[in-house]
Design a protein around this motif. Sequence first.
Motif: not given
Length: 292
Positions: A102, A106, A111-112, A160-161, A164
């Motif tokens: 990621f 990103l 973010y995670l 990935r999307t 998420l």
Amino acid sequence: MAKTKIPVYDIYSIIPGHTQQDLLMERLGPYVQKHQHLHSQHGHSFYHLVLFTKGAGTHTIDFTHFTVQPYQVYFMIPGQVHSWHFEGGVEGYLVHFSPAFFQSFLNDQQYLARFDFFKGDSEAAVLKIPATLRETVVQLFEHMLQELEKPRESGLDMIRTYLLQFFIQLERSTATGMRHNIPPQKQLLLNNFQQLIHQHYNTIRLPKEYAELLYITPNHLNALCQDLLGKTAGEVIRDRVLLEAKRLLVNKELTITEIAWHLNFQDNSYFNRFFKKNTGLTPEAFRKQFSH
């Protein structure tokens, strides 16, 4: 020393012949059947999640036990250890992804860490998928498998999307996303503190020394930990040392004396007192309980 560690796998080594360095996704049932050696305690250098849709048994994350339930999902971050003991067949989905998976996608590399289930706390990392979300979640995982089975342009970005979407929808549908609206600067400071502990727990044990590395006061660090974790900074450091002690005790090749030395305790008796005070068990009793 190699013998001081529980086995730690990267995405390449966990499945011989696997060539994708940043992602592995499989149906859980066939994966478990093919990799019986992974039932014992081991760690990962990658993020790991499992969604159970069917099955029974138990699994542990950092020595905390959980009972397998249909539509339960668990998450692990790099460095954590786990084992599983299933009763009969299990079904579901398994996903491994590297820290870079990621970060290349990103702009916010932390973010995670916004998700409670990706903060390394085993109690917050096991969740039951709400009934209203189950069909949507299964569809997301099936879409991800389709992207792998029939590769197309930007397939990894689609995966990935989908991941998420899963993380965000799960956060919205469970209590984990409702604890705090944590200011980003506080979250970053806490993340930096935890990373420093991971690097230096063997040599630095005092909160004031970590506060100096973070360029804040000890009182500020303690207030941050109390606010975000409900613990003092000293307790956070202690818990990391205790976790490493447990990981080492599972390795039968190490003596208690060697483990005490490895963790930088002055002598064996000091280590024994520390461990029993914080777990209620002697190191030897813990080893007998968790070693198979």
